[in-house]
Design a protein around this motif. Structure first.
Motif, mmCIF file in Angstrom:
data_model
loop_
_atom_site.group_PDB
_atom_site.id
_atom_site.type_symbol
_atom_site.label_atom_id
_atom_site.label_comp_id
_atom_site.label_asym_id
_atom_site.label_seq_id
_atom_site.Cartn_x
_atom_site.Cartn_y
_atom_site.Cartn_z
ATOM 1 N N VAL A 64 52.609 23.514 92.853
ATOM 2 C CA VAL A 64 52.983 23.891 91.487
ATOM 3 C C VAL A 64 53.930 22.896 90.831
ATOM 4 C CG1 VAL A 64 52.609 26.338 91.889
ATOM 5 C CG2 VAL A 64 54.881 25.385 92.266
ATOM 6 N N ALA A 65 54.436 21.923 91.567
ATOM 7 C CA ALA A 65 55.363 20.942 90.985
ATOM 8 C C ALA A 65 54.726 20.252 89.782
ATOM 9 C CB ALA A 65 55.748 19.909 92.038
ATOM 10 N N ILE A 122 62.174 28.724 89.009
ATOM 11 C CA ILE A 122 63.123 27.615 88.836
ATOM 12 C C ILE A 122 64.458 27.960 89.491
ATOM 13 C CG2 ILE A 122 64.547 26.438 87.119
ATOM 14 C CD1 ILE A 122 62.092 26.376 85.280
ATOM 15 N N GLU A 123 64.979 29.171 89.210
ATOM 16 C CA GLU A 123 66.259 29.555 89.809
ATOM 17 C C GLU A 123 66.163 29.598 91.334
ATOM 18 O OE1 GLU A 123 68.583 32.808 88.661
ATOM 19 O OE2 GLU A 123 68.882 32.144 86.608
ATOM 20 N N LEU A 148 63.435 17.042 88.309
ATOM 21 C CA LEU A 148 62.137 17.460 87.768
ATOM 22 C C LEU A 148 61.277 18.154 88.817
ATOM 23 C CD1 LEU A 148 61.315 14.275 85.662
ATOM 24 C CD2 LEU A 148 61.785 16.551 84.755
ATOM 25 N N GLY A 149 61.753 18.180 90.062
ATOM 26 C CA GLY A 149 61.019 18.863 91.123
ATOM 27 C C GLY A 149 59.913 18.051 91.747
ATOM 28 N N THR A 150 59.882 16.748 91.516
ATOM 29 C CA THR A 150 58.827 15.890 92.072
ATOM 30 C C THR A 150 58.981 15.814 93.591
ATOM 31 O OG1 THR A 150 58.919 14.577 90.044
ATOM 32 C CG2 THR A 150 57.731 13.631 91.927
ATOM 33 N N PRO A 151 58.007 16.285 94.366
ATOM 34 C CA PRO A 151 58.205 16.409 95.815
ATOM 35 C C PRO A 151 58.135 15.103 96.596
ATOM 36 C CG PRO A 151 56.018 17.188 95.203
ATOM 37 C CD PRO A 151 56.738 16.889 93.922
ATOM 38 N N LEU A 152 57.431 14.088 96.068
ATOM 39 C CA LEU A 152 57.195 12.866 96.837
ATOM 40 C C LEU A 152 57.506 11.621 96.003
ATOM 41 C CD1 LEU A 152 53.779 13.945 98.387
ATOM 42 C CD2 LEU A 152 55.982 13.859 99.593
ATOM 43 N N GLY A 181 71.357 17.902 90.960
ATOM 44 C CA GLY A 181 70.451 19.033 90.971
ATOM 45 C C GLY A 181 69.113 18.684 91.600
ATOM 46 N N VAL A 182 68.548 19.646 92.332
ATOM 47 C CA VAL A 182 67.234 19.486 92.953
ATOM 48 C C VAL A 182 66.431 20.752 92.681
ATOM 49 C CG1 VAL A 182 65.950 19.071 95.081
ATOM 50 C CG2 VAL A 182 68.249 18.092 94.800
ATOM 51 N N LEU A 183 65.165 20.583 92.326
ATOM 52 C CA LEU A 183 64.239 21.711 92.192
ATOM 53 C C LEU A 183 63.178 21.571 93.283
ATOM 54 C CD1 LEU A 183 63.819 21.913 88.311
ATOM 55 C CD2 LEU A 183 64.928 23.607 89.783
ATOM 56 N N SER A 184 63.251 22.433 94.286
ATOM 57 C CA SER A 184 62.353 22.319 95.437
ATOM 58 C C SER A 184 61.074 23.129 95.218
ATOM 59 C CB SER A 184 63.065 22.781 96.708
ATOM 60 O OG SER A 184 64.041 21.847 97.081
#
Length: 665
Positions: free
Chosen positions: A542-543, A517-518, A595-599, A534-537
């Protein structure tokens, strides 16, 4: 290697902001929070559960499936006798000390580390240098640090000495930690008082099994013991073939002295462990070592640490094994497999190192051990341990129970063995020696070949012989030839028996999850420029959720398209969420970036006209537009890793718009 945690985009990491976002989005939350919470215990929310499940799924594919391992699921409750035999009851401990003023319990090595680091930061501040990677303290525009350090300049020799102590912090025992506390007059910042000398504290949770409380037990501190106890059955299941590996995923429990750092140090955690059984006679070679021997790793060997340094040595694993930096091929093979797993998971490779254990920190069962450590806002964190447990565990359980925890190997060519053998006349031997019989028998069977030859000669010539046995009579025992026969015999050996050695990679899933996450977190400016988003790439594999489906408005004409696309994605096993709230489209994208959703798929009025939809990339915010089938195919290729966004962007028409905060019609 910087000592300050940064985000994916190179920004300084604001840990409180990130933690607030993770709790707001319910990745995890303190357990029993409405009752005040309990230190070291956390609950995972929906995105945290999905992220953890995806990490475990990737782990199973990377290890269990690819390496053809035998997975088992063993009980958490463990009888005392098992953990007594394994050494955990006596040796599974950390050093703790107590503040006599307020009763604070401190983990001794962490206490020494924290105080010395605070003094070094104070020295940097006094010299006008960067503290933990920040700008000089004289710059009033910089944010205040979370913990204020006293600006005191230290002698250069003291700074060097502190650095050397910190480099070796994991190698100090309790007595040595106590000496450091006194030598440097280390005091608890909360009270200004020096804590008591360190004492050993066993980390296992004790319980009782059954209503009578006569069967003491523990919650397991690792999943390994269940695998070792099932070794004979696993070997039989594997048709007696060696080498092989077992694997287990499950909860373990450790009563941490002072839990800190959120998910990085907890009392209940998920582990994934491998026990790879290997013939010690083979030199612990690995059949697939040649496939990975040219892969380079950043290593921190024990001799570098003992010299008071933390400089990394970059070398291929082949060179590391040949130069005996890493002990053997199988240990080296799994270090690389760990590296490739973490790489596939998406951790920042510049924040990964392999650190070798020093003598005093080595687990009681290990002969060599390397930790895969990930750099976070809490410093370097052990996330995976890879230990050579030799034959320790199987040997002690075999000795305690008599169970055949061994391998019997049929030899291609029989071995002719000539040796002196001792044969005891049981009917006469026991009554003759009475209570000393067992001790005398043990001493006889422990004699060397040379000793047996001499004893046999005496028995032949005089009819008796003398054996020295401490603690029996006056230390000497007379043995006659009617009690014992010692003969030189020739045996034909068709099978070889041996106790396997074990190489064990052990993964702390929660630590890996938080470190990921970090490493994946960064912020970008909002359209108004007044608030960073904030963005979680996370990598798509694994997203927690792969696709966000957004209807432009609440118009009823969009519903059939939402249902159709959702159904197609579900059939492909691709997780998706629909956000049809009244928030603007920009805000809906933004909260799913957290939430890290890529698409993201957007359904608008043009969709109703020609059945085309847009596909948005989380990191670049760029979009393409195509028909339903093309977009779904693109999603599938990104999620399964066969394509990246740049490939999709090159194949499908670009689309401009809809990233703005469009009001709902």
């Amino acid at each position: 290697m910087t000592s300050k945690a940064t985000t994916l985009k190179g920004q300084p990491l604001d840990r409180p902001v990130l933690d607030a976002m993770l709790r707001r989005r319910m990745f995890f939350t303190p357990a029993f929070e409405i009752y005040g919470g309990t230190a070291g215990l956390f609950d995972y929310g929906p995105p945290g559960c999905a992220l953890q499940a995806n990490i475990i799924d990737l782990w199973r594919k990377h290890f269990v499936l690819e390496e053809d391992m035998l997975e088992v699921d063993c009980t958490v409750l463990t009888p005392l006798e098992v953990l007594k035999t394994s050494g955990h009851v006596d040796k599974f401990a950390d050093w703790m000390c107590k503040d006599p003023k307020n009763g604070d319990i401190l983990r001794a090595d962490h206490f020494v580390e924290d105080v010395l680091e605070a003094r070094l930061n104070g020295d940097k501040e006094a010299r006008g240098q960067k503290v933990d990677g920040e700008e000089p303290a004289a710059d009033a525009k910089k944010k205040k640090r979370k913990q204020k350090t006293e600006a005191v300049k230290l002698d250069d020799a003291v700074v060097q000495e502190y650095g050397e102590v910190l480099a070796k912090i994991d190698n100090y025992n309790g007595e040595e930690l106590g000496e450091l506390i006194k030598k440097y007059d280390l005091r608890n910042p909360a009270t200004g008082v020096q804590p008591s000398p360190p004492v050993s504290f066993n980390l296992m949770f004790q319980t009782s099994i059954g209503p009578s409380s006569n069967s003491p037990g523990y919650l397991r501190p690792e999943t390994a013991q269940g695998q070792f106890l099932n070794f004979a059955k696993l070997l039989e299941f594997n048709q007696g073939q060696m080498p092989f590996a077992s694997a287990s995923i499950g909860k373990s429990y450790r009563n941490e002295i002072s839990p800190r750092g959120g998910l990085l140090r907890v009392r209940e955690f998920l582990m994934a462990e491998v026990e790879h059984y290997v013939d010690p006679k083979s030199g612990k070679q690995h059949p697939k070592f040649a496939d990975i021997e040219n892969i380079e790793l950043d290593l921190l060997p024990r001799d570098v640490q003992l010299s008071g340094k933390t400089d990394l040595v970059r070398m291929t694993i082949g060179d590391a094994v040949r130069n005996k930096v890493v002990d053997n091929e199988t240990l080296g093979y799994f270090l690389v497999r760990i590296f490739l797993f973490l790489q596939k998971l998406g951790v920042d490779q510049s924040k990964l190192r392999f650190r070798q254990h020093m003598a005093n920190e080595m687990a009681h069962y290990a002969t060599d051990c390397w930790d895969a450590e990930l750099f976070t806002s809490s410093g370097w964190i052990e996330c995976v341990g890879c230990a050579d447990r030799s034959a320790y565990d199987l040997s002690v359980h075999k000795e305690k129970t008599g169970a055949p925890l061994i391998v019997r190997e049929r030899l291609d060519e029989p071995i002719i063995e000539e040796r002196w053998e001792v044969e005891i006349e049981k009917k006469k031997f026991g009554p003759h020696f009475k209570k000393d019989g067992k001790a005398v028998e043990t001493a006889l069977l422990a004699t060397t070949q040379d000793q047996r030859e001499a004893l046999a000669k005496q028995l032949t010539e005089t009819g008796n012989t003398e054996l020295e046995i401490a603690g029996v009579g006056d230390g000497k025992v007379q043995i006659t030839k009617d009690l014992v026969t010692i003969e030189f015999r020739k045996n034909v050996i068709n099978t070889r028996e041996y106790t396997p050695n074990v190489i064990e990679p052990s993964f702390g899933i929660g630590r890996i999850l938080y470190s990921l996450i970090e490493h994946s977190y960064w912020t970008r400016a909002s359209d108004g420029g007044d608030e960073a988003r904030g963005v979680l790439s996370f990598p798509p594999e694994v997203a927690p959720t792969k696709v966000l489906i957004i209807p432009l408005s609440a118009n009823k004409a969009f519903k059939p398209f939402i249902q159709k696309i959702s159904q197609k994605l579900r059939k492909l096993g691709i997780s998706s969420r629909v956000d049809d709230s009244s928030a603007t489209i920009g805000k809906r994208y933004s909260r799913n970036d957290e939430l890290g959703t890529p698409l993201g798929i957007t359904i608008d009025f043009q969709t109703v006209q020609d059945s085309t939809i847009t596909l948005r990339d989380r990191d670049s915010t760029k979009q393409v537009r195509a028909d339903e089938d093309q977009i779904v195919a693109a999603v599938q290729s990104i999620v399964d890793g066969t394509k990246q966004w740049k490939d999709v962007e090159a194949e499908l028409p670009a689309f401009e718009g809809q990233e703005v905060d469009v009001a709902v019609r």
